[in-house]
Design an enzyme around this catalytic site. Structure first.
Site, PDB file in Angstrom:
ATOM      1  N   HIS A  17      -0.105  -0.482  -6.772  1.00 50.90           N
ATOM      2  CA  HIS A  17      -1.783   0.177  -5.603  1.00 50.90           C
ATOM      3  C   HIS A  17      -2.038   1.021  -6.543  1.00 50.90           C
ATOM      4  CE1 HIS A  17       0.603  -0.612  -1.470  1.00 50.90           C
ATOM      5  NE2 HIS A  17      -0.332  -2.173  -1.905  1.00 50.90           N
ATOM      6  N   LYS A  41      -1.347  -5.599  13.733  1.00 50.87           N
ATOM      7  CA  LYS A  41       0.259  -5.509  12.732  1.00 50.87           C
ATOM      8  C   LYS A  41       0.864  -4.654  13.116  1.00 50.87           C
ATOM      9  CE  LYS A  41       0.904  -6.357   7.518  1.00 50.87           C
ATOM     10  NZ  LYS A  41       0.754  -6.739   6.202  1.00 50.87           N
ATOM     11  N   ARG A  90       0.366 -10.126  -8.300  1.00 59.95           N
ATOM     12  CA  ARG A  90       1.484 -10.187  -9.045  1.00 59.95           C
ATOM     13  C   ARG A  90       2.177 -10.501  -9.643  1.00 59.95           C
ATOM     14  NH1 ARG A  90       2.569  -7.105  -3.318  1.00 59.95           N
ATOM     15  NH2 ARG A  90       0.680  -8.463  -3.058  1.00 59.95           N
ATOM     16  N   SER A 127       5.278  -3.107  -0.599  1.00 58.05           N
ATOM     17  CA  SER A 127       5.637  -2.344   0.510  1.00 58.05           C
ATOM     18  C   SER A 127       6.577  -2.520   1.249  1.00 58.05           C
ATOM     19  CB  SER A 127       4.154  -1.563   0.942  1.00 58.05           C
ATOM     20  OG  SER A 127       2.764  -1.435   0.276  1.00 58.05           O
TER      21      SER A 127
HETATM   22  P1  ADP Z   1       1.507  -5.238   0.177  1.00 53.37           P
HETATM   23  O1  ADP Z   1       2.509  -4.841   1.525  1.00 53.37           O
HETATM   24  O2  ADP Z   1       1.646  -6.462  -0.310  1.00 53.37           O
HETATM   25  O3  ADP Z   1       1.877  -4.501  -1.229  1.00 53.37           O
HETATM   26  P2  ADP Z   1      -1.291  -4.659   0.163  1.00 53.37           P
HETATM   27  O4  ADP Z   1      -2.507  -4.930   1.515  1.00 53.37           O
HETATM   28  O5  ADP Z   1      -1.007  -3.192   0.754  1.00 53.37           O
HETATM   29  O6  ADP Z   1      -0.156  -5.129   0.004  1.00 53.37           O
HETATM   30  O7  ADP Z   1      -0.942  -4.214  -1.269  1.00 53.37           O
HETATM   31  C1  ADP Z   1      -2.927  -4.354  -0.804  1.00 53.37           C
HETATM   32  C2  ADP Z   1      -3.171  -5.179  -2.864  1.00 53.37           C
HETATM   33  O8  ADP Z   1      -3.054  -4.165  -3.559  1.00 53.37           O
HETATM   34  C3  ADP Z   1      -2.518  -6.123  -2.607  1.00 53.37           C
HETATM   35  O9  ADP Z   1      -3.429  -7.123  -2.215  1.00 53.37           O
HETATM   36  C4  ADP Z   1      -2.882  -6.528  -4.165  1.00 53.37           C
HETATM   37  O10 ADP Z   1      -4.336  -7.015  -4.388  1.00 53.37           O
HETATM   38  C5  ADP Z   1      -2.013  -4.871  -4.665  1.00 53.37           C
HETATM   39  N1  ADP Z   1      -1.106  -4.495  -4.984  1.00 53.37           N
HETATM   40  C6  ADP Z   1      -0.315  -4.386  -4.132  1.00 53.37           C
HETATM   41  N2  ADP Z   1       1.383  -4.138  -4.743  1.00 53.37           N
HETATM   42  C7  ADP Z   1       1.532  -4.547  -6.034  1.00 53.37           C
HETATM   43  C8  ADP Z   1       1.915  -4.386  -7.030  1.00 53.37           C
HETATM   44  N3  ADP Z   1       3.228  -3.886  -6.698  1.00 53.37           N
HETATM   45  N4  ADP Z   1       1.369  -4.881  -8.790  1.00 53.37           N
HETATM   46  C9  ADP Z   1      -0.256  -4.788  -8.402  1.00 53.37           C
HETATM   47  N5  ADP Z   1      -1.175  -5.081  -7.306  1.00 53.37           N
HETATM   48  C10 ADP Z   1      -0.638  -4.787  -6.156  1.00 53.37           C
END
Ligand code: ADP
Length: 159
Positions: A17, A41, A90, A127
């Site tokens: 992130h 959730k 990703r 996450s």
């Molecule tokens: P996650 O549980 O998959 O991390 P989130 O809703 O917290 O989901 O993620 C928010 C956004 O952050 C995702 O839609 C994506 O655009 C971006 N994101 C999450 N993890 C990554 C990563 N490892 N690399 C790049 N972008 C990411």
């Protein structure tokens, strides 16, 4: 002022992130990291805790704000004068859903979505995977900021 929003659950924020937020902060004048409030959730950290962690780890960038929202992201964008959503991609598996969301958001309100390809170091990172690995004692120190590592250890140690 060019504004953008990085939306997500951030439960908790990972280095994947943060990589996207940092890169967005170099392109836009102001970046808002917006935590989605989703009561349906279950989460490890409360929205307030997630926001506090985000505020802590994004403070170095200077032009990143942290907020929360519920309901439609495009309503949040319109209320705050934000024309652009920045998302990280990703893998091809992200693409299908993100394409639908981007097209819906553009159709609903003319809000654009900009995609950034993930740093290959973090392309497998989410996450939920971090939580799963940490729950079973795996080492996630290279995947989350130091402050998150501490919070994860505390939360998972709690009875
Ligand atoms: P996650 O549980 O998959 O991390 P989130 O809703 O917290 O989901 O993620 C928010 C956004 O952050 C995702 O839609 C994506 O655009 C971006 N994101 C999450 N993890 C990554 C990563 N490892 N690399 C790049 N972008 C990411």
């Amino acid at each position: 002022m060019r504004r953008a929003v990085c939306p997500g659950s951030f439960d908790p924020v990972t280095l994947g992130h943060l990589d996207i937020v940092e890169r967005a902060s170099k392109i836009y004048d102001e970046v808002t990291v917006a935590v989605l409030i989703n009561k349906k959730k279950s989460s490890l950290f409360t929205v307030e805790e997630r926001m506090a962690l985000l505020a802590d780890v994004t403070a170095v960038y200077g032009n990143v704000k942290v907020d929360s929202f519920h309901g439609l992201l495009v309503d949040y964008c319109q209320a705050h004068g934000i024309p652009v959503i920045v998302k990280g991609l990703r893998a091809i598996s992200d693409f299908d859903y993100e394409l639908q969301m981007a097209q819906m958001n553009h159709g609903l309100a003319g809000v654009e979505t900009m995609f950034m390809t993930t740093n290959p170091l973090y392309s497998f990172l989410s996450s939920s995977l971090v939580k799963e690995v940490a729950t079973y004692g795996g080492d996630v120190s290279k995947l989350v900021p130091e402050r998150v590592l501490t919070s994860l250890a505390e939360r998972l140690a709690a009875p």
